[in-house]
Enzyme design. Structure first.
Site, PDB file in Angstrom:
ATOM      1  CG  HIS A 279      -1.870   1.100   1.342  1.00  0.00           C
ATOM      2  ND1 HIS A 279      -3.166   1.012   0.908  1.00  0.00           N
ATOM      3  CD2 HIS A 279      -1.727   2.355   1.825  1.00  0.00           C
ATOM      4  CE1 HIS A 279      -3.794   2.174   1.123  1.00  0.00           C
ATOM      5  NE2 HIS A 279      -2.939   3.012   1.691  1.00  0.00           N
ATOM      6  CD  GLU A 280       1.685   3.627   3.769  1.00  0.00           C
ATOM      7  OE1 GLU A 280       1.898   4.713   3.189  1.00  0.00           O
ATOM      8  OE2 GLU A 280       0.649   3.415   4.438  1.00  0.00           O
ATOM      9  CG  HIS A 283       0.124   6.214  -0.596  1.00  0.00           C
ATOM     10  ND1 HIS A 283      -0.885   6.958  -1.161  1.00  0.00           N
ATOM     11  CD2 HIS A 283      -0.448   5.540   0.438  1.00  0.00           C
ATOM     12  CE1 HIS A 283      -2.019   6.757  -0.480  1.00  0.00           C
ATOM     13  NE2 HIS A 283      -1.786   5.889   0.489  1.00  0.00           N
ATOM     14  CD  GLU A 309      -6.039   5.535   0.533  1.00  0.00           C
ATOM     15  OE1 GLU A 309      -5.237   6.466   0.749  1.00  0.00           O
ATOM     16  OE2 GLU A 309      -6.054   4.507   1.227  1.00  0.00           O
TER      17      GLU A 309
END
Lengths: 517, 517
Positions: A279-280, A283, A309
């Site tokens: 997830h990070e 980003h 997101e």
């Protein structure tokens, strides 16, 4: 759909005024970068005893940044660029001047006393929320929440352009160009179509999982090694980024040249760290892919929270939670966790795609998460539209939980008091999560059309063409478009369409749970 | 000798003006703290690809800091505090106002074009030095050095108080209150008394050492564990500090609440990391011990480079290089490096106190180091006094090396071109090292008088009473005194006395090398 035209060079005065403006904007951006670095440091490196001094440092910097951002000289530089026609002939320049004006107006319109009240009430609200949540005592939090709603309305009245409602003003802070009207349309369709799918899946027989996954122990160092392997495979550039540990995972740092992600490791649940890292990194790839020709200028920045997101969720939900991803990662997974040697890619796929109804948003799975967000949006809309009072929120919460997920929490602590966000007045923030998930789904569908052998690339762990597609279509474009819908249209040929998301969920979970679509 | 009197409270206007001034000074200090953190980050954490962006960040911050430090408002706040008599009745307030005035005058007197020229010539000088050193080509460096000398004279003419010579102005930047006259006295005595001692020791038979120390391998992790043990034993507070790795060891961070030291590990020479760490912890204890009641005010700061160095060298030379220290650390040393199990504390003591003549200052040992500094001082003094030209420096270097150490380098690369410091015009910097060593020696002699059983405490690894003595006498006092000589007198009853240092070296090395004192 807008097109990104080639730039026409400026002449004389227009060029001079544009350079004078961008020089100011870049210095301001550098100061904001510093804020990013010292915030990262605070969360990852700073010794505990320095927290008070760090607070003073951040306040001193913020004061100077505010002075620069609201200076008469900045206002004059923007006006000069506008009146010299520096926006003409190049969409990038146009976006730079547009956003410089937007930021400047935002900053100068906000009266100092409201800014001070915001800080004060934010602290008061947080303290009240912590206490109320602990004691399951909505009544003690309600008066502060009323003050926070009133403050936000006051801020909107002072800062919003004429004719913009308070809630639209708040939504736009997180999701540029988004309005209550458009969101009602999107979330209305989502709710109507997804509620029956959720009910069907939750009624099916739960999946079974190998004990090695459910109750194994996963050494921190092995988890970190695996996460670093995954990050590098996804194309995270360690030459312009770092991966560290922190209590709450986040992506921070200072723009595309210095992107810092963090994760945390729990030896009993390896999947949190892996999915958290994916997830990070999603980003981080957005940040690392921002347009370096626009360094330090507003157009370089990420477009919105929802689009940010969408990049983390693209990788988490549509890559990291796919069967193909685990086929690619299986050898490295076995090498780091030898006790899982009998676990297959399919076992892993099923393990990370469990669905179940719960009361708490942050623990929710892919299937049910968006309903928690729809609930909050419907409450905020009613609150700012004067249709419901703060006192009525707990009952309305329970009612909507029953409608959307068929599960009603017994306490307000597990219900209306569960999130921190309202406690500092962050109304309009929640929708970004689910908008991001839906943008990601629509981008993913388009990427699978445009990238040859998409699924095979994922199964082979070859993510570069996928990262590069996102970089070209989304990262590199920054804030060129004035809204996420327009970016979405430029990338996929259509504005956001919730039915794509529902169809994805229905298909995926029906297959996993062995029920008819 | 000055005494630290109790403070008399201020009344009315004086109090108001003092608070207005200190509020400004604290904000400025917070911004300088930020500079400290992002510089540490740059050297320890920052990904390589961020260096250009970091340069822009530091420039943007420096510009703002300069604007704040030289603002009319700052000047008026200082004048107001001065004329309201805020300095009366409290030596701390007096020192705050004194140093605020000093900093302000320094900053506003320097013309912007000289500041720009300093940056430009510093870069040019460094590049020229790197090339000249590589090619052993003094002639190519000489013209830039001439420009640097001229620039420093110009700066002194613009900034120094009336009647202060250029070299005294430069000395004072590193060592407050130090003058060429006083330094000629100190270094003259040092040179006269120490040269024969050095000659005597270097003529003695070299010491022999156990192979386990001379050619062992020392794992990085074990070195780090040992260094952390030593740091904690010395009283370094990890709650307000960190210990990390970097290419060049340093002490940085942001004042007493956030002190960050670094070290480096070479698996073939454990002693560099251990002594390097002890040295940096010495600096760090000074920073951590600064007076927290004066947070963010100029009087809180370390007094001078020489006094800072006295704190690192107190611990390195008089504790870390002592036999008692190695008695205390031996079990932990053996535990971390099991292959040294037959090495005794005496072996370690002898190993780290080898003396030998060398050409290169940074490789010099305790016995000979100061002569490298005396040589540089004598050259700088002659250069700024117009007694010698830049062209004559290489010959003069060789002549003085023969006089002081009896060893003449064959190349300028090993001689006059060896140090980086002159290449950016840091004249007046070298003396601080040796002043620090001598202050440390005099403090150590006094501490042994005042602390019961000093040597036994060291041999037991109980350093807290020693750290606390330094904290009370030196750290906590910050910049209260206007010169190091006055601090030295307050602590030891007399200004700096070089004979104490020579006596220490003569006694210690005569015993080690088995020759008569």
């Amino acid at each position: 759909m807008r097109t990104i035209a080639a730039s026409v060079p400026l002449s004389g005065d227009a060029q001079v005024s544009y350079e004078a403006l961008t020089s100011r904007l870049k210095k301001l951006s550098s100061l904001n970068d510093i804020e990013g670095i010292i915030t990262w440091d605070e969360l990852v490196m700073m010794p505990e005893g320095a927290s008070e001094a760090r607070g003073a440092q951040k306040a001193a910097l913020a004061e100077l940044v505010h002075l620069q951002a609201t200076s008469a000289a900045m206002g004059e530089a923007i006006s000069a660029a506008e009146s010299a026609g520096a926006a003409e002939g190049c969409p990038w320049r146009r976006a730079v001047i547009r956003d410089a004006r937007r930021d400047y107006n935002d900053a100068v319109r906000l009266p100092a006393e409201l800014k001070a009240k915001e800080a004060e009430l934010g602290a008061k609200g947080y303290a009240a929320w912590v206490k109320a949540r602990k004691n399951d005592d909505w009544a003690s939090f309600a008066p502060v929440l009323e003050e926070l709603v009133a403050l936000r309305k006051e801020m909107a009245a002072a800062c919003a352009d004429p004719g913009v409602s308070a809630y639209d003003y708040l939504l736009d802070k997180f999701e540029r160009g988004m309005t209550e009207e458009r969101l009602t349309e999107i979330f209305g369709e989502l709710r109507t179509k997804l509620v029956p799918v959720i009910a069907k899946i939750l009624a099916a027989k739960p999946l079974a999982h190998p004990p090695a996954l459910e109750s194994g122990t996963f050494a921190e160092d092995a988890q970190e090694a695996f996460c670093k392997h995954v990050s590098a495979a996804m194309g995270f550039d360690f030459g312009t980024g770092r991966l560290d540990r922190s209590v709450h995972p986040f992506t921070g740092g200072a723009g595309p040249h210095d992107v810092r992600i963090t994760t945390r490791y729990d030896e009993s649940v390896f999947m949190d760290a892996v999915m958290g890292t994916v997830h990070e990194v999603g980003h981080a790839l957005y940040e690392q892919g921002l347009n370096k020709e626009q360094d330090g200028l507003p157009v370089q920045r990420a477009l919105s929270m929802g689009i940010h997101e969408s990049q983390s969720l693209f990788w988490e939900r549509y890559i990291g939670q796919s069967l193909e991803f685990w086929k690619a990662m299986l050898p490295e997974f076995h090498a780091n966790f030898p006790e899982t040697k009998d676990v297959s890619a399919d076992d892993l796929y099923r393990f990370i795609n469990k669905a179940k109804a719960g009361f708490v948003r942050v623990d929710a799975d892919e299937l049910t998460y968006s309903m928690h967000v729809v609930l909050r949006f419907e409450l905020e809309r009613a609150l700012f539209g004067g249709k419901v009072s703060v006192a009525e929120l707990p009952d309305l919460w329970r009612e909507k939980m029953r409608e959307l997920l068929g599960a009603v929490p017994e306490t307000d602590t597990l219900g209306v008091l569960q999130d921190v966000h309202w406690s500092d007045g962050s109304f309009g923030y929640f929708p970004s999560y689910t908008l991001g998930a839906m943008y990601a789904c629509q981008f993913h569908a388009k990427a699978r059309e445009e990238i040859d052998g998409f699924d095979e690339l994922v199964a082979a762990g070859k993510f570069t063409p996928i990262r590069d597609w996102l970089r070209e279509k989304i990262h590199n474009v920054g804030s060129l478009y004035p809204s996420a819908d327009e970016l979405c249209e430029a990338v996929t040929g259509a504005p956001l369409d919730p039915s794509i998301y529902v169809e994805h969920l229905n298909k995926k979970y029906s297959a996993l749970y062995g029920v008819a679509e």
